[in-house]
Design a protein around this motif. Structure first.
Motif, PDB file in Angstrom:
ATOM      1  N   ARG A 196       0.838  -1.213   0.000  1.00  0.00           N
ATOM      2  CA  ARG A 196       0.000   0.000   0.000  1.00  0.00           C
ATOM      3  C   ARG A 196       0.867   1.255   0.000  1.00  0.00           C
ATOM      4  NH1 ARG A 196      -0.442   3.662   3.321  1.00  0.00           N
ATOM      5  NH2 ARG A 196       0.606   2.467   4.969  1.00  0.00           N
ATOM      6  N   ALA A 197       1.878   1.270   0.874  1.00  0.00           N
ATOM      7  CA  ALA A 197       2.757   2.440   0.939  1.00  0.00           C
ATOM      8  C   ALA A 197       3.576   2.578  -0.342  1.00  0.00           C
ATOM      9  CB  ALA A 197       3.675   2.320   2.156  1.00  0.00           C
ATOM     10  N   ALA A 198       4.019   1.440  -0.907  1.00  0.00           N
ATOM     11  CA  ALA A 198       4.883   1.480  -2.087  1.00  0.00           C
ATOM     12  C   ALA A 198       4.171   2.034  -3.310  1.00  0.00           C
ATOM     13  CB  ALA A 198       5.421   0.083  -2.386  1.00  0.00           C
ATOM     14  N   VAL A 199       2.854   1.803  -3.426  1.00  0.00           N
ATOM     15  CA  VAL A 199       2.112   2.324  -4.582  1.00  0.00           C
ATOM     16  C   VAL A 199       1.579   3.725  -4.320  1.00  0.00           C
ATOM     17  CG1 VAL A 199       1.514   0.032  -5.425  1.00  0.00           C
ATOM     18  CG2 VAL A 199      -0.080   1.220  -3.888  1.00  0.00           C
ATOM     19  N   GLY A 200       1.890   4.278  -3.143  1.00  0.00           N
ATOM     20  CA  GLY A 200       1.575   5.669  -2.865  1.00  0.00           C
ATOM     21  C   GLY A 200       0.165   5.924  -2.386  1.00  0.00           C
ATOM     22  N   ASP A 201      -0.524   4.897  -1.887  1.00  0.00           N
ATOM     23  CA  ASP A 201      -1.888   5.091  -1.398  1.00  0.00           C
ATOM     24  C   ASP A 201      -1.884   5.314   0.110  1.00  0.00           C
ATOM     25  OD1 ASP A 201      -2.814   4.739  -3.922  1.00  0.00           O
ATOM     26  OD2 ASP A 201      -3.728   2.777  -3.589  1.00  0.00           O
ATOM     27  N   GLU A 202      -2.589   6.350   0.530  1.00  0.00           N
ATOM     28  CA  GLU A 202      -2.715   6.602   1.966  1.00  0.00           C
ATOM     29  C   GLU A 202      -3.506   5.497   2.644  1.00  0.00           C
ATOM     30  OE1 GLU A 202      -4.543  10.012   4.998  1.00  0.00           O
ATOM     31  OE2 GLU A 202      -4.351  10.417   2.852  1.00  0.00           O
ATOM     32  N   LYS A 203      -4.511   4.996   1.922  1.00  0.00           N
ATOM     33  CA  LYS A 203      -5.338   3.922   2.462  1.00  0.00           C
ATOM     34  C   LYS A 203      -5.513   2.843   1.396  1.00  0.00           C
ATOM     35  CE  LYS A 203      -7.744   6.632   5.964  1.00  0.00           C
ATOM     36  NZ  LYS A 203      -9.042   6.888   6.642  1.00  0.00           N
ATOM     37  N   LEU A 204      -5.745   1.612   1.849  1.00  0.00           N
ATOM     38  CA  LEU A 204      -5.790   0.449   0.970  1.00  0.00           C
ATOM     39  C   LEU A 204      -7.188   0.232   0.388  1.00  0.00           C
ATOM     40  CD1 LEU A 204      -4.335  -2.201  -0.039  1.00  0.00           C
ATOM     41  CD2 LEU A 204      -5.342  -3.316   1.972  1.00  0.00           C
ATOM     42  N   THR A 205      -7.234  -0.016  -0.920  1.00  0.00           N
ATOM     43  CA  THR A 205      -8.421  -0.529  -1.585  1.00  0.00           C
ATOM     44  C   THR A 205      -8.077  -1.932  -2.065  1.00  0.00           C
ATOM     45  OG1 THR A 205      -9.037   1.699  -2.323  1.00  0.00           O
ATOM     46  CG2 THR A 205     -10.131  -0.158  -3.396  1.00  0.00           C
ATOM     47  N   TYR A 206      -8.898  -2.919  -1.704  1.00  0.00           N
ATOM     48  CA  TYR A 206      -8.483  -4.315  -1.841  1.00  0.00           C
ATOM     49  C   TYR A 206      -9.651  -5.185  -2.286  1.00  0.00           C
ATOM     50  CZ  TYR A 206      -6.953  -8.999  -0.230  1.00  0.00           C
ATOM     51  OH  TYR A 206      -6.637 -10.332  -0.143  1.00  0.00           O
ATOM     52  N   LEU A 207      -9.343  -6.144  -3.174  1.00  0.00           N
ATOM     53  CA  LEU A 207     -10.297  -7.161  -3.615  1.00  0.00           C
ATOM     54  C   LEU A 207      -9.644  -8.520  -3.387  1.00  0.00           C
ATOM     55  CD1 LEU A 207     -12.797  -8.269  -5.165  1.00  0.00           C
ATOM     56  CD2 LEU A 207     -11.546  -7.767  -7.296  1.00  0.00           C
ATOM     57  N   GLY A 208     -10.188  -9.296  -2.447  1.00  0.00           N
ATOM     58  CA  GLY A 208      -9.625 -10.598  -2.132  1.00  0.00           C
ATOM     59  C   GLY A 208     -10.646 -11.698  -2.313  1.00  0.00           C
ATOM     60  N   TYR A 209     -10.205 -12.792  -2.945  1.00  0.00           N
ATOM     61  CA  TYR A 209     -11.072 -13.942  -3.185  1.00  0.00           C
ATOM     62  C   TYR A 209     -10.667 -15.111  -2.282  1.00  0.00           C
ATOM     63  CZ  TYR A 209     -12.440 -11.659  -7.603  1.00  0.00           C
ATOM     64  OH  TYR A 209     -12.909 -10.793  -8.555  1.00  0.00           O
ATOM     65  N   SER A 210     -11.659 -15.827  -1.751  1.00  0.00           N
ATOM     66  CA  SER A 210     -11.431 -17.079  -1.033  1.00  0.00           C
ATOM     67  C   SER A 210     -10.437 -16.869   0.110  1.00  0.00           C
ATOM     68  CB  SER A 210     -10.962 -18.146  -2.017  1.00  0.00           C
ATOM     69  OG  SER A 210     -10.976 -19.423  -1.437  1.00  0.00           O
ATOM     70  N   TYR A 211      -9.295 -17.582   0.102  1.00  0.00           N
ATOM     71  CA  TYR A 211      -8.286 -17.333   1.127  1.00  0.00           C
ATOM     72  C   TYR A 211      -7.904 -15.853   1.170  1.00  0.00           C
ATOM     73  CZ  TYR A 211      -3.593 -16.740   2.967  1.00  0.00           C
ATOM     74  OH  TYR A 211      -2.500 -16.259   3.646  1.00  0.00           O
ATOM     75  N   GLY A 212      -8.023 -15.159   0.051  1.00  0.00           N
ATOM     76  CA  GLY A 212      -7.745 -13.724   0.041  1.00  0.00           C
ATOM     77  C   GLY A 212      -8.647 -12.943   0.970  1.00  0.00           C
ATOM     78  N   THR A 213      -9.820 -13.501   1.327  1.00  0.00           N
ATOM     79  CA  THR A 213     -10.675 -12.841   2.321  1.00  0.00           C
ATOM     80  C   THR A 213     -10.065 -12.956   3.708  1.00  0.00           C
ATOM     81  OG1 THR A 213     -12.078 -14.780   2.857  1.00  0.00           O
ATOM     82  CG2 THR A 213     -12.704 -13.451   0.938  1.00  0.00           C
ATOM     83  N   LEU A 214      -9.412 -14.083   3.990  1.00  0.00           N
ATOM     84  CA  LEU A 214      -8.723 -14.233   5.273  1.00  0.00           C
ATOM     85  C   LEU A 214      -7.553 -13.272   5.357  1.00  0.00           C
ATOM     86  CD1 LEU A 214      -8.323 -15.793   7.929  1.00  0.00           C
ATOM     87  CD2 LEU A 214      -6.947 -17.429   6.650  1.00  0.00           C
ATOM     88  N   LEU A 215      -6.836 -13.129   4.255  1.00  0.00           N
ATOM     89  CA  LEU A 215      -5.726 -12.179   4.209  1.00  0.00           C
ATOM     90  C   LEU A 215      -6.236 -10.761   4.426  1.00  0.00           C
ATOM     91  CD1 LEU A 215      -2.671 -12.082   3.719  1.00  0.00           C
ATOM     92  CD2 LEU A 215      -3.148 -11.961   1.269  1.00  0.00           C
TER      93      LEU A 215
END
Length: 491
Positions: A196-215
């Protein structure tokens, strides 16, 4: 698109307390990526692809200079982008699926409303794909494991499977030793904040599938105030035990196979094993145990390969005709369709080489699970679940690699995301791998979860129908939260 191949073992863990920032800040020991061309990917019209590698501490709890993991990234940016909001970070699940590959595919598959507003950023989590990959299973052992009887009844057959899985587990211990707990979900969630910090976003926007929801849920507990929007599709309930998770998956696949059987009986023109698909599958497994069909090159369609093909096809309703054809062809002595379905699931190529999908899958799952089932308890549940869930119960009980895992464990937190904004949790009624019951459970655990339901079939929902798309797009772009209890029709 791989959206999670194995439901991860889960358990209850006490909620995090205090501020994790001192040991988990995105600046400690991180080398930002240098973006450059992406090797091995075809050009996408009107999309610029950039790839990079960033270094993160191996252990966020005790960073040591020089001890780092590589995290591979892909960023896709549309030439039609306007009024850019930021980056949409994506994860396909597994654990073990490549987020780099997912970002590439989603740059062509997500609605325009999203790709014209966001960079699509995918990453291979630590241990996965191009990110310091875990590689400890031989191709020969994986072939034997996938081909093994999913329900070894005799003591001799069961003990043979125990020995195989013990050898596989120990091969990881011999190669990685004290590093094994560092592939845990919590460590990967801290990597996400560095991204998140490396791409320059102050806050995270995220789409996670399956195990990605646990992450994503783990990130929400560690960094609740650094969230802009999270979509968790195909929810994993972090509060249940590994045994309960496995039983839920057995129940989910039974339900999905029943739905497949109902479709088959009503669509005989597309289903050559009609009218009784369950009987056809049961007969195919029984025949494969005694006289597996061979093909050129000596490969034989044993019960394990037939079972893997069945599992593979239930992740998406679009694969149901493929399963019906494969079982029909197998009856006539042609196993090609069975191997195509099974190999797509196992990520096995025509030369018998595997990706590191299942090496990483077991490394993450076993590191996460501090209450792994014992071999003796697995044997008991195998008999019990065989009765309750005739096709899938016995296999679901046999988590024998984690039962014999040599590494220490690092369980993830399971509690409320205090201070986080609303998080959209998407569930599919016919999901076999992450059964729908886990969707409201995850939303409730987080305390800020809002449930969005799809009445469809298969594993994960977005972007498959206009109703789901509108709800998710409005949330990601405008932060408009779906109304409580919103349900979208299957079609």
């Amino acid at each position: 698109m791989l959206a999670g191949c194995v439901s991860p073992p889960t358990r209850w863990a006490a909620p995090m307390s205090g501020d994790p920032a001192p040991s988990g800040s995105a600046s400690a020991g991180v080398t930002p990526p240098t973006w450059g061309p992406c090797e091995g990917y075809r050009d996408v019209p009107n999309v610029t692809l950039e790839c990079g590698v960033m270094k993160v501490p191996q252990d966020w709890n005790a960073p040591v200079q020089g001890k780092t993991f590589d995290i591979a990234l892909l960023r896709a940016r549309s030439s039609r982008q306007s009024q850019r909001i930021g980056s949409l970070v994506v994860n396909p699940g597994g654990p073990g699926g490549s987020g780099v590959d997912l970002a590439y595919y989603l740059s062509q598959g997500l609605p325009n409303e999203i790709v014209w507003k966001f960079d699509i950023v995918g990453f291979d989590p630590r241990g996965v794909g191009k990110s310091s990959p875990v590689e400890c299973f031989s191709d020969e052992d994986l072939d034997t494991n996938f081909g093994f009887d999913p329900d070894p009844v005799s003591d001799a057959a069961f003990n043979e499977l125990v020995a195989l899985t013990r050898r596989m587990a120990q091969s990881c211990g011999d190669k990685y030793g004290d590093q094994l707990p560092l592939f845990s979900t919590e460590q990967a969630a801290r990597d996400m904040d560095a991204i998140r910090a490396a791409v320059g976003d102050e806050k995270l926007t995220y789409l996670g599938y399956s195990y990605g929801t646990l992450l994503g849920a783990t990130y929400a507990q560690l960094f609740p105030t650094k969230i802009r929007a999270l979509v968790l599709d195909g929810a994993v309930d972090p509060t249940i035990s590994s045994v309960a998770s496995s039983e839920g998956q057995a129940k989910g696949f039974e339900r999905a196979f029943t739905n497949f059987s109902t479709w088959c009986a009503s669509n005989a023109g597309q289903c050559p094993i009609a009218p009784d698909a369950r009987a056809a599958a049961t007969t195919a497994l029984a025949a494969a145990r005694t006289a597996p069909v061979g093909q050129t090159g000596g490969r034989r369609a044993t019960a394990g390969w037939v079972f893997t093909a069945i599992i593979s096809s239930l992740y998406s309703e679009t694969r149901w005709p493929d399963l019906a054809s494969a079982l029909s062809d197998l009856q006539r002595g042609n196993p090609k369709g069975i191997f195509e379905l099974a190999d797509s699931y196992a990520e096995r190529d025509a030369q018998g080489k595997y990706s590191n999908l299942f090496d990483a899958n077991l490394a993450v799952n076993c590191a996460d699970d501090d209450e792994s089932i014992t071999v003796e308890r697995a044997r008991q549940l195998q008999a019990e679940w065989r009765v309750k869930y005739p096709l899938f119960g016995a296999s679901s009980a046999l988590n024998l690699v984690c039962a014999q895992w040599p590494g220490k464990r690092d369980p993830y937190p399971a509690g409320k995301a205090e201070g986080a904004p609303p998080i959209v949790v998407v569930g599919t009624k016919g999901d076999p791998a992450t059964p729908y019951e886990q969707t409201p459970a995850l939303a409730a655990m987080l305390g800020v979860g809002v449930v969005l339901t799809w009445e469809g079939e298969g594993h994960t929902a977005y972007p498959q129908t206009s109703c789901i798309n509108k709800a998710v797009n409005d949330y990601l772009v405008s932060l408009k939260v779906p109304p409580a209890g919103q349900s979208c029709p299957a079609r």
